[in-house]
Design a protein around this motif. Structure first.
Motif, PDB file in Angstrom:
ATOM      1  N   VAL A 117       0.844  -1.199   0.000  1.00 16.94           N
ATOM      2  CA  VAL A 117       0.000   0.000   0.000  1.00 16.94           C
ATOM      3  C   VAL A 117       0.875   1.245   0.000  1.00 16.94           C
ATOM      4  N   GLY A 118       1.978   1.174   0.721  1.00 17.73           N
ATOM      5  CA  GLY A 118       2.906   2.304   0.807  1.00 17.73           C
ATOM      6  C   GLY A 118       3.905   2.045   1.915  1.00 17.73           C
ATOM      7  N   ALA A 119       4.854   2.937   2.053  1.00 15.46           N
ATOM      8  CA  ALA A 119       5.843   2.808   3.127  1.00 15.46           C
ATOM      9  C   ALA A 119       5.193   3.158   4.462  1.00 15.46           C
ATOM     10  N   ALA A 120       5.539   2.413   5.485  1.00 17.53           N
ATOM     11  CA  ALA A 120       5.049   2.717   6.830  1.00 17.53           C
ATOM     12  C   ALA A 120       5.926   3.822   7.417  1.00 17.53           C
ATOM     13  N   PRO A 121       5.363   4.998   7.693  1.00 22.42           N
ATOM     14  CA  PRO A 121       6.185   6.099   8.203  1.00 22.42           C
ATOM     15  C   PRO A 121       6.865   5.728   9.523  1.00 22.42           C
ATOM     16  N   GLY A 122       8.112   6.107   9.650  1.00 19.68           N
ATOM     17  CA  GLY A 122       8.825   5.872  10.893  1.00 19.68           C
ATOM     18  C   GLY A 122       8.374   6.841  11.975  1.00 19.68           C
ATOM     19  N   PHE A 123       8.548   6.431  13.230  1.00 20.58           N
ATOM     20  CA  PHE A 123       8.176   7.315  14.338  1.00 20.58           C
ATOM     21  C   PHE A 123       8.965   6.913  15.580  1.00 20.58           C
ATOM     22  N   GLU A 124       8.937   7.812  16.559  1.00 17.05           N
ATOM     23  CA  GLU A 124       9.496   7.517  17.877  1.00 17.05           C
ATOM     24  C   GLU A 124       8.508   7.959  18.938  1.00 17.05           C
ATOM     25  N   LEU A 125       8.121   7.025  19.819  1.00 16.23           N
ATOM     26  CA  LEU A 125       7.222   7.316  20.929  1.00 16.23           C
ATOM     27  C   LEU A 125       7.851   6.765  22.202  1.00 16.23           C
ATOM     28  N   GLN A 126       7.048   6.622  23.261  1.00 14.58           N
ATOM     29  CA  GLN A 126       7.565   6.086  24.517  1.00 14.58           C
ATOM     30  C   GLN A 126       6.883   4.778  24.852  1.00 14.58           C
ATOM     31  N   ASP A 127       7.669   3.833  25.389  1.00 14.43           N
ATOM     32  CA  ASP A 127       7.079   2.580  25.837  1.00 14.43           C
ATOM     33  C   ASP A 127       6.534   2.749  27.261  1.00 14.43           C
ATOM     34  N   LEU A 128       6.082   1.664  27.862  1.00 15.32           N
ATOM     35  CA  LEU A 128       5.451   1.747  29.178  1.00 15.32           C
ATOM     36  C   LEU A 128       6.443   2.068  30.293  1.00 15.32           C
ATOM     37  N   ASN A 129       7.733   1.978  30.004  1.00 14.94           N
ATOM     38  CA  ASN A 129       8.752   2.355  30.985  1.00 14.94           C
ATOM     39  C   ASN A 129       9.256   3.773  30.767  1.00 14.94           C
ATOM     40  N   GLY A 130       8.603   4.496  29.846  1.00 15.98           N
ATOM     41  CA  GLY A 130       9.004   5.867  29.567  1.00 15.98           C
ATOM     42  C   GLY A 130      10.245   5.975  28.715  1.00 15.98           C
ATOM     43  N   GLN A 131      10.649   4.854  28.113  1.00 18.70           N
ATOM     44  CA  GLN A 131      11.844   4.852  27.289  1.00 18.70           C
ATOM     45  C   GLN A 131      11.484   5.110  25.823  1.00 18.70           C
ATOM     46  N   PRO A 132      12.375   5.793  25.090  1.00 14.43           N
ATOM     47  CA  PRO A 132      12.103   6.019  23.663  1.00 14.43           C
ATOM     48  C   PRO A 132      11.987   4.689  22.918  1.00 14.43           C
ATOM     49  N   PHE A 133      11.008   4.626  22.047  1.00 11.74           N
ATOM     50  CA  PHE A 133      10.814   3.421  21.231  1.00 11.74           C
ATOM     51  C   PHE A 133      10.670   3.844  19.777  1.00 11.74           C
ATOM     52  N   ARG A 134      11.571   3.364  18.932  1.00  9.39           N
ATOM     53  CA  ARG A 134      11.540   3.684  17.512  1.00  9.39           C
ATOM     54  C   ARG A 134      10.859   2.554  16.746  1.00  9.39           C
ATOM     55  N   SER A 135      10.063   2.942  15.760  1.00 11.69           N
ATOM     56  CA  SER A 135       9.349   1.931  14.971  1.00 11.69           C
ATOM     57  C   SER A 135      10.301   0.984  14.262  1.00 11.69           C
ATOM     58  N   ASP A 136      11.484   1.481  13.898  1.00 19.76           N
ATOM     59  CA  ASP A 136      12.405   0.596  13.189  1.00 19.76           C
ATOM     60  C   ASP A 136      13.059  -0.434  14.112  1.00 19.76           C
ATOM     61  N   ASN A 137      12.766  -0.357  15.436  1.00 15.00           N
ATOM     62  CA  ASN A 137      13.191  -1.430  16.337  1.00 15.00           C
ATOM     63  C   ASN A 137      12.547  -2.762  15.953  1.00 15.00           C
ATOM     64  N   LEU A 138      11.428  -2.671  15.253  1.00 12.18           N
ATOM     65  CA  LEU A 138      10.667  -3.867  14.908  1.00 12.18           C
ATOM     66  C   LEU A 138      10.870  -4.303  13.462  1.00 12.18           C
ATOM     67  N   ASN A 139      11.845  -3.709  12.794  1.00 11.97           N
ATOM     68  CA  ASN A 139      12.138  -4.162  11.436  1.00 11.97           C
ATOM     69  C   ASN A 139      12.441  -5.654  11.441  1.00 11.97           C
ATOM     70  N   GLY A 190       7.838  -6.906   7.429  1.00 10.83           N
ATOM     71  CA  GLY A 190       9.144  -6.767   8.049  1.00 10.83           C
ATOM     72  C   GLY A 190      10.042  -5.748   7.401  1.00 10.83           C
ATOM     73  N   LYS A 191       9.617  -5.188   6.259  1.00 12.13           N
ATOM     74  CA  LYS A 191      10.417  -4.184   5.557  1.00 12.13           C
ATOM     75  C   LYS A 191       9.805  -2.789   5.653  1.00 12.13           C
ATOM     76  N   GLN A 192       8.963  -2.590   6.674  1.00 12.84           N
ATOM     77  CA  GLN A 192       8.340  -1.289   6.921  1.00 12.84           C
ATOM     78  C   GLN A 192       7.408  -0.877   5.783  1.00 12.84           C
ATOM     79  N   LYS A 193       6.700  -1.845   5.205  1.00 11.75           N
ATOM     80  CA  LYS A 193       5.724  -1.564   4.159  1.00 11.75           C
ATOM     81  C   LYS A 193       4.320  -1.884   4.672  1.00 11.75           C
ATOM     82  N   ILE A 194       3.390  -0.973   4.423  1.00  6.89           N
ATOM     83  CA  ILE A 194       1.992  -1.233   4.757  1.00  6.89           C
ATOM     84  C   ILE A 194       1.418  -2.169   3.707  1.00  6.89           C
ATOM     85  N   ARG A 195       0.845  -3.276   4.157  1.00  8.59           N
ATOM     86  CA  ARG A 195       0.338  -4.269   3.226  1.00  8.59           C
ATOM     87  C   ARG A 195      -1.187  -4.381   3.225  1.00  8.59           C
ATOM     88  N   ARG A 196      -1.826  -3.936   4.320  1.00  5.21           N
ATOM     89  CA  ARG A 196      -3.292  -3.975   4.363  1.00  5.21           C
ATOM     90  C   ARG A 196      -3.762  -3.026   5.452  1.00  5.21           C
TER      91      ARG A 196
END
Length: 205
Positions: free
Chosen positions: A39-61, A174-180
């Motif tokens: 569908v398109g590239a999944a935009p990258g982002f950085e938010l916080q996890d439940l421990n208040g630590q930075p979490f980047r979307s590309d951690n899950l690549n 797994g390649k940061q692409k939106i598929r559905r």
């Protein structure tokens, strides 16, 4: 055609057919036509996890992800979506497919009320298996901007209520692409979603 030509032509033709057949089978194996077009590239982002630590979307690549935008005080569609995601979680767990290469992500629109403790309580109430779930929060405006990059609109109505696009359940490979992109809540087709996840996991391996 002379006997000499026939002697060379038919083996050559057979060899070409075999090469084409092998190439076709190999292409189908490594490029499966599972109907899950990009569908398109999944935009990258950085938010916080439940421990208040930075979490980047590309951690899950390298992992397949099913991501929802939600808020815990939502009276209907969000808890229904989370509930269905847990049913999907349980089905994938029964097949040994959850928690390593497949993750569930929940991003709250409402960080003011959805504190880490509230999100933990919500996860426990919904029976989320935290070995495969990532719950994220951030600044409200920042989260709304991230959601908009995923095609999800949200409006704060005040009194802890938000309205948002109901097609805000997103399958990412797994390649940061939106598929559905799926409808949320009671309109979810869990069987289809499980099948789509398994197809993407097969691509990953």
């Amino acid at each position: 055609m002379s006997k000499t030509l026939r002697r060379y032509f038919f083996p050559l033709a057979l060899s070409i057919i075999l090469v084409v057949l092998v190439a076709y089978i190999a292409y189908g194996r490594f490029h499966p036509d599972n109907g899950l077009r990009v569908v398109g590239a999944a935009p990258g982002f950085e938010l916080q996890d439940l421990n208040g630590q930075p979490f980047r979307s590309d951690n899950l690549n390298g992992t397949v992800r099913l991501m929802e935008f939600m808020f815990t005080s939502c009276p209907d569609i969000c808890p229904a979506t989370s509930y269905n995601m847990v049913l999907i979680q349980n089905e994938l767990k029964s097949q040994g497919l959850f928690g390593d290469k497949m993750k569930m992500i929940a991003v709250t629109f409402d960080p003011k009320r959805d504190t880490p403790d509230i999100l933990r309580a919500y996860a426990a109430r919904m029976n989320m298996d935290m070995s495969g779930w990532v719950l994220l929060r951030g600044d409200e405006a920042e989260t709304a901007e991230i959601a908009s990059r995923y095609g999800v609109t949200v409006q704060n109505l005040g009194d802890g209520q938000f309205v948002h696009t109901t097609t805000s359940l997103i399958l990412i490979d797994g390649k940061q692409k939106i598929r559905r992109v799926y409808k949320m809540g009671v309109d979810m087709n869990n069987e289809q979603i499980v099948g789509d996840i398994k197809a993407l996991l097969k691509e990953t391996t």
